[in-house]
Scaffold this motif. Structure first.
Motif, short mmCIF file in Angstrom:
data_model
loop_
_atom_site.label_atom_id
_atom_site.label_comp_id
_atom_site.label_asym_id
_atom_site.label_seq_id
_atom_site.Cartn_x
_atom_site.Cartn_y
_atom_site.Cartn_z
N SER A 38 43.39 -31.96 16.49
CA SER A 38 42.90 -32.59 17.72
C SER A 38 43.19 -31.71 18.93
O SER A 38 42.40 -31.66 19.87
N HIS A 39 44.32 -30.98 18.91
CA HIS A 39 44.62 -30.04 19.99
C HIS A 39 43.64 -28.87 19.97
O HIS A 39 43.23 -28.37 21.03
N ILE A 40 43.28 -28.43 18.77
CA ILE A 40 42.30 -27.33 18.66
C ILE A 40 40.95 -27.78 19.21
O ILE A 40 40.26 -27.02 19.89
N LEU A 41 40.57 -29.02 18.94
CA LEU A 41 39.33 -29.56 19.50
C LEU A 41 39.38 -29.55 21.02
O LEU A 41 38.43 -29.12 21.68
N ALA A 42 40.50 -30.03 21.60
CA ALA A 42 40.62 -30.07 23.05
C ALA A 42 40.52 -28.67 23.65
O ALA A 42 39.84 -28.45 24.66
N LYS A 43 41.19 -27.71 23.02
CA LYS A 43 41.14 -26.34 23.51
C LYS A 43 39.71 -25.81 23.45
O LYS A 43 39.26 -25.11 24.37
N ALA A 44 38.99 -26.13 22.39
CA ALA A 44 37.60 -25.68 22.24
C ALA A 44 36.72 -26.26 23.34
O ALA A 44 35.89 -25.56 23.93
N VAL A 45 36.87 -27.55 23.62
CA VAL A 45 36.06 -28.20 24.65
C VAL A 45 36.32 -27.57 26.02
O VAL A 45 35.39 -27.32 26.79
N ILE A 46 37.59 -27.29 26.31
CA ILE A 46 37.93 -26.67 27.60
C ILE A 46 37.35 -25.26 27.70
O ILE A 46 36.83 -24.86 28.75
N GLU A 47 37.40 -24.50 26.60
CA GLU A 47 36.85 -23.14 26.64
C GLU A 47 35.34 -23.15 26.83
O GLU A 47 34.79 -22.26 27.48
N ILE A 48 34.66 -24.15 26.28
CA ILE A 48 33.20 -24.22 26.40
C ILE A 48 32.77 -24.80 27.75
O ILE A 48 31.87 -24.28 28.40
N TYR A 49 33.43 -25.89 28.17
CA TYR A 49 32.97 -26.62 29.35
C TYR A 49 33.76 -26.32 30.63
O TYR A 49 33.44 -26.85 31.69
N GLY A 50 34.79 -25.48 30.53
CA GLY A 50 35.48 -25.02 31.72
C GLY A 50 36.81 -25.69 32.00
O GLY A 50 37.15 -26.74 31.44
N LYS A 51 37.57 -25.06 32.91
CA LYS A 51 38.93 -25.51 33.24
C LYS A 51 38.96 -26.85 33.96
O LYS A 51 40.01 -27.46 34.10
N ASP A 52 37.80 -27.32 34.45
CA ASP A 52 37.76 -28.60 35.16
C ASP A 52 37.67 -29.79 34.21
O ASP A 52 37.66 -30.94 34.67
N VAL A 53 37.62 -29.54 32.91
CA VAL A 53 37.64 -30.63 31.93
C VAL A 53 38.95 -31.40 32.07
O VAL A 53 40.03 -30.81 32.13
N SER B 200 22.91 -31.50 19.72
CA SER B 200 22.68 -30.08 19.48
C SER B 200 23.88 -29.21 19.85
O SER B 200 23.92 -28.03 19.49
N ASP B 201 24.86 -29.77 20.58
CA ASP B 201 26.04 -29.01 21.00
C ASP B 201 27.17 -29.06 19.98
O ASP B 201 28.14 -28.29 20.09
N LEU B 202 27.09 -29.95 19.01
CA LEU B 202 28.21 -30.18 18.10
C LEU B 202 28.56 -28.94 17.29
O LEU B 202 29.74 -28.63 17.10
N LYS B 203 27.56 -28.26 16.80
CA LYS B 203 27.83 -27.08 15.98
C LYS B 203 28.55 -26.00 16.78
O LYS B 203 29.43 -25.30 16.27
N GLY B 204 28.18 -25.88 18.05
CA GLY B 204 28.83 -24.89 18.90
C GLY B 204 30.29 -25.20 19.12
O GLY B 204 31.14 -24.29 19.14
N ILE B 205 30.64 -26.48 19.29
CA ILE B 205 32.05 -26.88 19.45
C ILE B 205 32.80 -26.61 18.15
O ILE B 205 33.92 -26.09 18.16
#
Length: 204
Positions: free
Chosen positions: A70-85, A112-117
């Motif tokens: 779950s922490h890896i998921l959070a890190k991935a979302v922040i890297e894709i969507y930016g530090k303002d997440v 369509s974004d799921l595979k990228g995350i």
């Protein structure tokens, strides 16, 4: 090892007024979970006995993997969507895990974004980053998470003298968490998982 199947695991991603739920399915787990009924605690235990070897059951070992993913998921979302997440909570639950986010204005997650995350999560695991646990005071935690409204809300609910644990994954991601977690992301590399769907939810 034998492939273990689990029910869908919900990860909730918040936009400004509503959450987006991502469903993730853990398809397979590391061979070490299958090999051992009783396993040495290889992760960072918040309360280890000095000089003591501790053991766990398969389910307990699996919970650590779910929680760490779950922490890896959070890190991935922040890297894709930016530090303002804004990231809230990502606990391990009975049949999986979830994580709550508030995405920056104008950002959204589509099917369509799921595979990228998912690909970003695999990329992060391949970095084989160390996980570091630290204990901080309430004020120190408020300073660390001063730009994170959900974390600030959670910290402010704690007693003034509370000792708070935080976990770093590499040098650029820190989370408020009791743990325990793996010691290095490479321990999660043989886990197979799949992001499944997107839906809405609300914070608290």
């Amino acid at each position: 090892c034998r492939s273990l199947q689990f029910r869908s695991q919900v990860i909730r991603l918040f936009s400004s007024q509503h959450a987006v739920k991502l469903q993730i399915r853990l398809l397979d787990v590391p061979a070490s979970i299958e090999r051992h009924k009783g396993c040495h605690r290889s992760w960072q235990d918040p309360h280890p006995g000095k000089g003591e070897i501790q053991f766990m059951e398969q389910e307990e070992f699996l919970q650590v993997y779910r929680h760490s993913l779950s922490h890896i998921l959070a890190k991935a979302v922040i890297e894709i969507y930016g530090k303002d997440v804004q990231y809230a909570i990502g606990p391990q639950i009975e049949d999986g895990f979830y994580y709550d986010f508030a995405l920056p204005e104008g950002k959204s997650i589509q099917e369509s974004d799921l595979k990228g995350i998912e690909n970003k999560m695999h990329e992060i695991l391949k970095r084989k980053e160390n996980w570091t646990r630290k204990e901080v005071s309430k004020q120190e935690a408020l300073d660390i998470f001063k730009d994170q409204k959900f974390k600030t809300e959670l910290i402010e609910d704690l007693p003034a003298d509370e000792k708070i644990s935080i976990y770093y994954t590499g040098d650029d991601y820190v989370d408020l968490c009791r743990g325990p977690h793996v010691e290095n992301s490479q321990e999660l590399m043989s886990s197979a998982f799949e992001l499944r769907s997107v839906s809405g939810s609300y914070w608290r």
